[in-house]
Design a protein around this motif. Sequence first.
Motif, short mmCIF file in Angstrom:
data_model
loop_
_atom_site.label_atom_id
_atom_site.label_comp_id
_atom_site.label_asym_id
_atom_site.label_seq_id
_atom_site.Cartn_x
_atom_site.Cartn_y
_atom_site.Cartn_z
N LEU A 1 -16.57 7.84 12.80
CA LEU A 1 -17.81 8.45 12.33
C LEU A 1 -17.74 8.86 10.86
O LEU A 1 -18.74 8.82 10.15
CB LEU A 1 -18.16 9.66 13.20
N SER A 2 -16.56 9.26 10.39
CA SER A 2 -16.43 9.69 8.99
C SER A 2 -16.25 8.52 8.04
O SER A 2 -16.42 8.68 6.83
CB SER A 2 -15.23 10.62 8.84
N GLY A 3 -15.87 7.36 8.56
CA GLY A 3 -15.53 6.22 7.71
C GLY A 3 -14.11 6.24 7.21
O GLY A 3 -13.68 5.34 6.48
N ASN A 4 -13.32 7.25 7.61
CA ASN A 4 -11.97 7.40 7.07
C ASN A 4 -11.04 6.27 7.51
O ASN A 4 -10.14 5.88 6.75
CB ASN A 4 -11.37 8.74 7.48
N THR A 5 -11.23 5.75 8.72
CA THR A 5 -10.37 4.65 9.17
C THR A 5 -10.57 3.42 8.31
O THR A 5 -9.61 2.76 7.88
CB THR A 5 -10.64 4.32 10.65
N ALA A 6 -11.83 3.09 8.06
CA ALA A 6 -12.13 1.93 7.22
C ALA A 6 -11.69 2.15 5.78
O ALA A 6 -11.23 1.22 5.11
CB ALA A 6 -13.62 1.61 7.28
N LEU A 7 -11.84 3.37 5.29
CA LEU A 7 -11.37 3.69 3.93
C LEU A 7 -9.86 3.52 3.84
O LEU A 7 -9.34 2.94 2.86
CB LEU A 7 -11.75 5.12 3.57
N ARG B 1 -15.31 -6.38 15.65
CA ARG B 1 -16.09 -7.42 14.98
C ARG B 1 -16.83 -6.85 13.76
O ARG B 1 -17.18 -7.60 12.84
CB ARG B 1 -17.08 -8.06 15.94
N PHE B 2 -17.07 -5.55 13.77
CA PHE B 2 -17.76 -4.92 12.65
C PHE B 2 -16.79 -4.35 11.61
O PHE B 2 -17.21 -3.79 10.61
CB PHE B 2 -18.67 -3.80 13.17
N GLY B 3 -15.48 -4.53 11.87
CA GLY B 3 -14.47 -4.01 10.95
C GLY B 3 -14.56 -4.57 9.54
O GLY B 3 -14.55 -3.81 8.56
N PRO B 4 -14.65 -5.91 9.37
CA PRO B 4 -14.69 -6.45 8.00
C PRO B 4 -15.83 -5.89 7.17
O PRO B 4 -15.65 -5.56 5.99
CB PRO B 4 -14.85 -7.96 8.24
N ARG B 5 -16.99 -5.77 7.78
CA ARG B 5 -18.15 -5.26 7.04
C ARG B 5 -17.93 -3.81 6.59
O ARG B 5 -18.22 -3.45 5.45
CB ARG B 5 -19.40 -5.38 7.91
N ARG B 6 -17.41 -3.00 7.51
CA ARG B 6 -17.22 -1.58 7.18
C ARG B 6 -16.10 -1.41 6.16
O ARG B 6 -16.19 -0.54 5.27
CB ARG B 6 -16.89 -0.80 8.45
N ILE B 7 -15.04 -2.19 6.27
CA ILE B 7 -13.96 -2.10 5.28
C ILE B 7 -14.49 -2.46 3.90
O ILE B 7 -14.16 -1.81 2.90
CB ILE B 7 -12.78 -3.01 5.68
N ARG B 8 -15.31 -3.50 3.83
CA ARG B 8 -15.90 -3.87 2.54
C ARG B 8 -16.73 -2.72 1.97
O ARG B 8 -16.70 -2.46 0.77
CB ARG B 8 -16.74 -5.13 2.69
N GLU B 9 -17.50 -2.06 2.82
CA GLU B 9 -18.32 -0.95 2.35
C GLU B 9 -17.46 0.16 1.74
O GLU B 9 -17.80 0.71 0.69
CB GLU B 9 -19.15 -0.38 3.51
N GLU B 10 -16.37 0.50 2.41
CA GLU B 10 -15.52 1.58 1.92
C GLU B 10 -14.69 1.16 0.71
O GLU B 10 -14.25 2.01 -0.07
CB GLU B 10 -14.60 2.07 3.04
N SER B 11 -14.51 -0.13 0.51
CA SER B 11 -13.68 -0.60 -0.60
C SER B 11 -14.32 -0.36 -1.96
O SER B 11 -13.67 -0.55 -2.99
CB SER B 11 -13.37 -2.09 -0.44
N VAL B 12 -15.56 0.08 -1.97
CA VAL B 12 -16.23 0.38 -3.24
C VAL B 12 -15.49 1.49 -4.00
O VAL B 12 -15.64 1.61 -5.23
CB VAL B 12 -17.70 0.78 -2.97
N ALA C 1 -6.61 7.77 11.76
CA ALA C 1 -7.33 6.51 11.99
C ALA C 1 -7.89 6.49 13.41
O ALA C 1 -7.40 5.75 14.27
CB ALA C 1 -6.42 5.32 11.73
N PRO C 2 -8.94 7.27 13.66
CA PRO C 2 -9.50 7.31 15.01
C PRO C 2 -10.32 6.07 15.37
O PRO C 2 -10.54 5.78 16.54
CB PRO C 2 -10.40 8.55 14.98
N GLY C 3 -10.77 5.34 14.36
CA GLY C 3 -11.68 4.22 14.59
C GLY C 3 -10.96 2.96 14.99
O GLY C 3 -10.89 1.99 14.21
N THR C 4 -10.44 2.93 16.20
CA THR C 4 -9.72 1.77 16.69
C THR C 4 -9.85 1.71 18.21
O THR C 4 -10.22 2.70 18.85
CB THR C 4 -8.24 1.80 16.25
#
Length: 336
Positions: free
Chosen positions: A311-317, A75-86, A269-272
């Motif tokens: 934790l690194s944000g790499n999955t969302a990036l 449920r927090f995926g969209p927010r985190r993906i948007r953050e990394e999309s910068v 992609a550990p964040g799943t």
Amino acid sequence: MGTGPAPGLCHLRQPLGRQVSNAPRNQPPSSEFVARPVGVCSMMRLPMQASPEGLDAAFIGVPLDIGTSNRPGARFGPRRIREESVLLRTVNPSTGALPFQSLMVADLGDVPVNLYNLQDSCRLIQEAYQKIVAAGCIPLTLGGDHTITYPILQAIAKKHGPVGLLHVDAHTDTADKALGEKLYHGTPFRRCVDEGLLDCKHVVQIGIRGPSMTLDPYRYNRSQGFRVVLAEDCWMKSLVPLMAEVRKQMGGKPLYISFDIDALDPAYAPGTGTPEIAGLTPSQALEIIRGCQGLNVVGCDLVEVSPMYDLSGNTALLAANLLFEMLCVLPKVTTA
């Protein structure tokens, strides 16, 4: 959906190179002019828009994870993906794609799902996407667990009829039920088959792997006409030849791309929520998506990013980059 145009410097339009037309289009701001931490947290810092009218394509978040069977958090995926999309930019030098010079694109915000009722959430998702596709806007979805693809395809098929499907995943998601329930993130494509939403002769699943309860876990899929490409068949090789076969198979059929981030090896992609070892690599993911250039893509999603395990944000990036690549292969995107 979104709450209207959001304020802030993130909506400044930047000078363009070659233009496809003189009509102004939304542009993600360059960090040369606007610092990356500045502005509203939208996908690629694009303008937020409440309505799909006038858009060729749009990013939409579906923050739902009550269909998960293991680790929640998507449920927090969209927010985190948007953050990394910068970190994304406006053109794709590798393919020559010029998406923001070709299309009007915005962020439509999130579908207001009901986190206490999965059936009601699916209804809300279907209704939201019917409006989007009716407006002629191609949706690019930030998930959310894979349950969301079912109501999205209900809306897509209402306009296009049964569609082809390129499904990239560690799992087939064609179970019939679990714990007596016929709707969760392991069943979306079974439900799609049941309702005639897919043209089963134009369904390809790539990256499938992992232990099973039977020695023939793909019997149902193949009996429906799906092509199932196991991860083992992708190890240590380029997937460019495979995608040439997929393009030939799909032809001009309306095609939906559904990409579960767990298709990739958890080293990347550990964040799943349901990771499986020995998966695809990021370069293979790029080959798969770039291999869709020239196809009649009518919608895309990227699902199952769970930031609490990232934790690194790499999955969302990685997810943000794959969504950008999907944007780059939409039918109206021109190349330099």
